[in-house]
Structures are given as C-alpha cells and as structure tokens.
Design a protein around this motif. Structure first.
Motif, PDB file in Angstrom:
ATOM      1  N   MET A   1       0.842  -1.189   0.000  1.00 33.56           N
ATOM      2  CA  MET A   1       0.000   0.000   0.000  1.00 33.56           C
ATOM      3  C   MET A   1       0.882   1.246   0.000  1.00 33.56           C
ATOM      4  N   LEU A   2       0.599   2.154  -0.854  1.00 36.95           N
ATOM      5  CA  LEU A   2       1.363   3.376  -0.994  1.00 36.95           C
ATOM      6  C   LEU A   2       1.048   4.330   0.152  1.00 36.95           C
ATOM      7  N   ASN A   3       2.073   4.952   0.682  1.00 36.77           N
ATOM      8  CA  ASN A   3       1.903   5.923   1.751  1.00 36.77           C
ATOM      9  C   ASN A   3       1.471   7.261   1.156  1.00 36.77           C
ATOM     10  N   GLU A   4       0.195   7.587   1.278  1.00 39.46           N
ATOM     11  CA  GLU A   4      -0.343   8.824   0.706  1.00 39.46           C
ATOM     12  C   GLU A   4       0.119  10.058   1.460  1.00 39.46           C
ATOM     13  N   LYS A   5       0.613   9.900   2.683  1.00 31.01           N
ATOM     14  CA  LYS A   5       1.051  11.042   3.486  1.00 31.01           C
ATOM     15  C   LYS A   5       2.182  11.824   2.823  1.00 31.01           C
ATOM     16  N   LYS A   6       2.995  11.149   2.006  1.00 33.33           N
ATOM     17  CA  LYS A   6       4.097  11.853   1.345  1.00 33.33           C
ATOM     18  C   LYS A   6       3.594  12.939   0.404  1.00 33.33           C
ATOM     19  N   PHE A   7       2.339  12.867   0.002  1.00 37.01           N
ATOM     20  CA  PHE A   7       1.765  13.878  -0.884  1.00 37.01           C
ATOM     21  C   PHE A   7       1.113  15.018  -0.110  1.00 37.01           C
ATOM     22  N   GLU A   8       1.166  14.943   1.218  1.00 34.63           N
ATOM     23  CA  GLU A   8       0.637  16.013   2.058  1.00 34.63           C
ATOM     24  C   GLU A   8       1.706  17.067   2.344  1.00 34.63           C
ATOM     25  N   ASN A   9       2.877  16.930   1.712  1.00 32.72           N
ATOM     26  CA  ASN A   9       3.976  17.877   1.833  1.00 32.72           C
ATOM     27  C   ASN A   9       4.110  18.659   0.533  1.00 32.72           C
ATOM     28  N   TYR A  10       4.819  19.762   0.587  1.00 24.59           N
ATOM     29  CA  TYR A  10       5.063  20.534  -0.625  1.00 24.59           C
ATOM     30  C   TYR A  10       5.952  19.744  -1.579  1.00 24.59           C
ATOM     31  N   LEU A  11       5.521  19.680  -2.834  1.00 24.67           N
ATOM     32  CA  LEU A  11       6.260  18.994  -3.891  1.00 24.67           C
ATOM     33  C   LEU A  11       6.263  19.880  -5.127  1.00 24.67           C
ATOM     34  N   LYS A  12       7.242  19.662  -5.972  1.00 24.38           N
ATOM     35  CA  LYS A  12       7.300  20.405  -7.228  1.00 24.38           C
ATOM     36  C   LYS A  12       6.526  19.629  -8.287  1.00 24.38           C
ATOM     37  N   CYS A  13       5.569  20.294  -8.896  1.00 24.13           N
ATOM     38  CA  CYS A  13       4.759  19.691  -9.953  1.00 24.13           C
ATOM     39  C   CYS A  13       5.491  19.844 -11.289  1.00 24.13           C
ATOM     40  N   SER A  14       5.038  19.119 -12.285  1.00 23.90           N
ATOM     41  CA  SER A  14       5.609  19.237 -13.632  1.00 23.90           C
ATOM     42  C   SER A  14       5.358  20.628 -14.236  1.00 23.90           C
ATOM     43  N   CYS A  15       4.436  21.396 -13.652  1.00 23.33           N
ATOM     44  CA  CYS A  15       4.180  22.770 -14.095  1.00 23.33           C
ATOM     45  C   CYS A  15       5.140  23.763 -13.434  1.00 23.33           C
ATOM     46  N   ASN A  16       6.106  23.231 -12.667  1.00 18.29           N
ATOM     47  CA  ASN A  16       7.144  24.015 -11.984  1.00 18.29           C
ATOM     48  C   ASN A  16       6.651  24.792 -10.770  1.00 18.29           C
ATOM     49  N   ILE A  18       5.474  24.809  -6.757  1.00 14.74           N
ATOM     50  CA  ILE A  18       5.620  24.041  -5.530  1.00 14.74           C
ATOM     51  C   ILE A  18       4.246  24.046  -4.856  1.00 14.74           C
ATOM     52  N   VAL A  19       3.668  22.863  -4.708  1.00 14.42           N
ATOM     53  CA  VAL A  19       2.276  22.759  -4.244  1.00 14.42           C
ATOM     54  C   VAL A  19       2.110  21.588  -3.271  1.00 14.42           C
ATOM     55  N   ILE A  20       0.977  21.586  -2.600  1.00 11.98           N
ATOM     56  CA  ILE A  20       0.511  20.397  -1.890  1.00 11.98           C
ATOM     57  C   ILE A  20      -0.609  19.826  -2.746  1.00 11.98           C
ATOM     58  N   PHE A  21      -0.417  18.607  -3.220  1.00 10.93           N
ATOM     59  CA  PHE A  21      -1.390  17.975  -4.109  1.00 10.93           C
ATOM     60  C   PHE A  21      -2.644  17.564  -3.362  1.00 10.93           C
ATOM     61  N   GLU A  22      -3.770  17.634  -4.054  1.00 11.64           N
ATOM     62  CA  GLU A  22      -5.015  17.116  -3.522  1.00 11.64           C
ATOM     63  C   GLU A  22      -5.043  15.616  -3.796  1.00 11.64           C
ATOM     64  N   PHE A  67      13.272  11.981  -4.146  1.00 11.29           N
ATOM     65  CA  PHE A  67      13.071  11.032  -3.055  1.00 11.29           C
ATOM     66  C   PHE A  67      11.590  10.738  -2.800  1.00 11.29           C
ATOM     67  N   LEU A  68      10.761  11.042  -3.771  1.00 11.12           N
ATOM     68  CA  LEU A  68       9.324  10.821  -3.621  1.00 11.12           C
ATOM     69  C   LEU A  68       8.984   9.338  -3.486  1.00 11.12           C
ATOM     70  N   TYR A  69       9.569   8.506  -4.342  1.00  7.00           N
ATOM     71  CA  TYR A  69       9.352   7.057  -4.307  1.00  7.00           C
ATOM     72  C   TYR A  69      10.691   6.359  -4.136  1.00  7.00           C
ATOM     73  N   THR A  70      10.673   5.266  -3.411  1.00  3.16           N
ATOM     74  CA  THR A  70      11.861   4.433  -3.320  1.00  3.16           C
ATOM     75  C   THR A  70      12.019   3.680  -4.639  1.00  3.16           C
ATOM     76  N   ASP A  71      13.162   3.048  -4.818  1.00  5.02           N
ATOM     77  CA  ASP A  71      13.368   2.235  -6.021  1.00  5.02           C
ATOM     78  C   ASP A  71      12.331   1.129  -6.099  1.00  5.02           C
ATOM     79  N   LYS A  72      12.002   0.522  -4.976  1.00  5.65           N
ATOM     80  CA  LYS A  72      10.995  -0.557  -4.942  1.00  5.65           C
ATOM     81  C   LYS A  72       9.622  -0.022  -5.330  1.00  5.65           C
ATOM     82  N   GLU A  73       9.241   1.142  -4.799  1.00  2.00           N
ATOM     83  CA  GLU A  73       7.943   1.736  -5.141  1.00  2.00           C
ATOM     84  C   GLU A  73       7.876   2.060  -6.637  1.00  2.00           C
TER      85      GLU A  73
END
Length: 84
Positions: A1-16, A18-22, A67-73
């Motif tokens: 199961m993927l840890n959705e909490k990692k998306f509750e932090n600021y990340l850079k989108c492909s649109c450049n 820096i956002v928190i994704f819904e 560092f968003l996903y591990t190699d295994k993910e």
C-alpha cells in the motif's frame, strides 16, 4: 500500500509550481480503481498507485522530487502498469 502522506507535503509539480497535491481516492478507469493526485495550480491528474494511460504518471513528478518514491515503489508502480 502506498503511503499517501508523502503527498501532504510541498512537492514540485511538472508545471514548476511548488504545491501540496489534492489526494483523490477511488477514481475509476477502464482497468480498475486508482488513487490519484491533482495539482491545485495546473489541475493535472497523476496516478500514484500504477501507471495508467488515463492520467499522467508519477515518474514525471519523481524527476522533480527525487526522493518521492523508493526504487521498490517505482518498480512496483511500473510492474503493475495498465496496457497502453
């Protein structure tokens, strides 16, 4: 199961931006149910559980967020991909 909490932090989108994704759970496509994320700026949708042709894939975000996903993910994400 993927840890959705990692998306509750600021990340850079492909649109450049820096956002928190819904996080949007249980979105249906022709092959099953997904959890997707949406950028609040460009409104692009990304499948975060498996690669699906109906949505952008998470590999675009990994290029900007190393560092968003591990190699295994990443491997699991690609291995479970839907057909094109």
């Amino acid at each position: 199961m993927l840890n959705e909490k990692k998306f509750e932090n600021y990340l850079k989108c492909s649109c450049n931006n820096i956002v928190i994704f819904e996080i949007i759970p249980e979105v249906e496509c022709d092959w099953g149910i997904h959890t997707i994320i949406q950028c609040p700026k460009c409104e692009e949708l990304f499948s975060i559980d498996v690669k699906c042709p109906a949505f952008q894939n998470i590999l675009e975000l990994i290029n900007e967020n190393k560092f968003l996903y591990t190699d295994k993910e990443q491997s699991d994400y690609l291995f479970k991909s839907h057909p094109l």
